[in-house]
Design a protein around this motif. Structure first.
Motif, mmCIF file in Angstrom:
data_model
loop_
_atom_site.group_PDB
_atom_site.id
_atom_site.type_symbol
_atom_site.label_atom_id
_atom_site.label_comp_id
_atom_site.label_asym_id
_atom_site.label_seq_id
_atom_site.Cartn_x
_atom_site.Cartn_y
_atom_site.Cartn_z
ATOM 1 N N ASP A 1 -7.299 27.052 22.991
ATOM 2 C CA ASP A 1 -8.121 25.851 23.083
ATOM 3 C C ASP A 1 -9.285 26.177 24.017
ATOM 4 O OD1 ASP A 1 -9.368 23.440 23.608
ATOM 5 O OD2 ASP A 1 -7.509 22.337 23.990
ATOM 6 N N PRO A 2 -10.448 26.535 23.445
ATOM 7 C CA PRO A 2 -11.588 26.951 24.261
ATOM 8 C C PRO A 2 -12.097 25.888 25.236
ATOM 9 C CG PRO A 2 -11.966 27.446 21.938
ATOM 10 C CD PRO A 2 -10.724 26.617 22.014
ATOM 11 N N SER A 3 -11.687 24.636 25.060
ATOM 12 C CA SER A 3 -12.143 23.581 25.974
ATOM 13 C C SER A 3 -11.325 23.534 27.262
ATOM 14 C CB SER A 3 -12.077 22.209 25.278
ATOM 15 O OG SER A 3 -10.729 21.797 25.100
ATOM 16 N N ALA B 1 -10.584 31.726 26.958
ATOM 17 C CA ALA B 1 -10.214 30.428 26.401
ATOM 18 C C ALA B 1 -8.789 30.092 26.813
ATOM 19 C CB ALA B 1 -10.322 30.459 24.876
ATOM 20 N N GLY B 2 -8.569 28.817 27.106
ATOM 21 C CA GLY B 2 -7.255 28.360 27.526
ATOM 22 C C GLY B 2 -6.315 28.138 26.355
ATOM 23 N N LEU B 3 -5.150 27.620 26.682
ATOM 24 C CA LEU B 3 -4.118 27.352 25.680
ATOM 25 C C LEU B 3 -3.846 25.861 25.619
ATOM 26 C CD1 LEU B 3 -1.715 30.261 26.668
ATOM 27 C CD2 LEU B 3 -3.201 30.150 24.648
ATOM 28 N N SER B 4 -3.638 25.364 24.415
ATOM 29 C CA SER B 4 -3.312 23.948 24.287
ATOM 30 C C SER B 4 -1.878 23.736 24.744
ATOM 31 C CB SER B 4 -3.499 23.473 22.843
ATOM 32 O OG SER B 4 -2.506 24.025 22.024
ATOM 33 N N GLY B 5 -1.606 22.522 25.153
ATOM 34 C CA GLY B 5 -0.265 22.185 25.597
ATOM 35 C C GLY B 5 -0.306 20.896 26.381
ATOM 36 N N GLU C 1 -5.813 33.918 17.810
ATOM 37 C CA GLU C 1 -5.718 32.470 17.634
ATOM 38 C C GLU C 1 -4.765 31.812 18.629
ATOM 39 O OE1 GLU C 1 -6.372 32.912 12.818
ATOM 40 O OE2 GLU C 1 -4.485 32.094 13.572
ATOM 41 N N GLY C 2 -3.993 32.623 19.325
ATOM 42 C CA GLY C 2 -3.036 32.081 20.274
ATOM 43 C C GLY C 2 -2.356 33.190 21.045
ATOM 44 N N ILE C 3 -1.457 32.777 21.921
ATOM 45 C CA ILE C 3 -0.689 33.711 22.745
ATOM 46 C C ILE C 3 0.782 33.330 22.642
ATOM 47 C CG2 ILE C 3 -0.269 34.555 25.102
ATOM 48 C CD1 ILE C 3 -3.216 34.100 25.710
#
Length: 154
Positions: A13-15, A29-33, A141-143
């Motif tokens: 989640d780039p925001s 970029a951060g991670l959503s959660g 696309e993710g980690i």
């Protein structure tokens, strides 16, 4: 002795800022959660809950509780360590592997191990790998992260 294992995945989640292994990673970029999205801290916490038979991450830090939206990976690990001790267990060690293309984990591996170890009060060993461009982690696309934990009865 009891063991636990866990796998966790978060999309990018780039925001959001990236928190990974209890560290801030500027310029990534951060991670959503629901919380800070620290996939490494989450998987370590859940592997410990599994080893002690205390449920999973969602049962302890559910998304229905707004207070959990602000919890950091460090705070999560500290709370899990307290729960593990209250259940009559001692954390022996945790091994965690982060699976991603970026950031370069090896550049801050020791720092992350130190931060997670301090939060838990027990050894955390960190490794990292990539999937050589395959799958969602390979496409950036993710980690993902996987962890195994060992606890003993006090």
């Amino acid at each position: 002795m009891r063991t636990g294992i866990s796998l966790d995945v978060h999309p990018l989640d780039p925001s959001r800022p990236l928190w990974l292994g209890c560290l801030s990673w500027p310029d990534h970029a951060g991670l959503s959660g629901h919380s800070d999205g620290d996939v490494a801290a989450h998987v370590v916490a859940e592997s410990l809950l599994s080893a002690a038979g205390l449920g999973d991450l969602g049962s302890i830090f559910g998304v229905a509780d707004p207070a959990n939206a602000a919890i950091t990976g460090t705070q999560m690990l500290q709370q899990v360590a307290t729960l593990i001790a209250a259940a009559g267990f001692q954390i022996e060690n945790v091994a965690v592997q982060i699976i991603c293309q970026s950031p370069n984990i090896s550049a801050r591996r020791a720092e992350s191990q130190t931060a997670m170890t301090a939060a838990l009060g027990a050894p955390v060993n960190l490794t990292a790998t990539s999937t050589d461009g395959l799958g969602f982690t390979g496409r950036g696309e993710g980690i993902a992260a996987i962890a195994s934990a060992l606890v003993s009865e006090k």
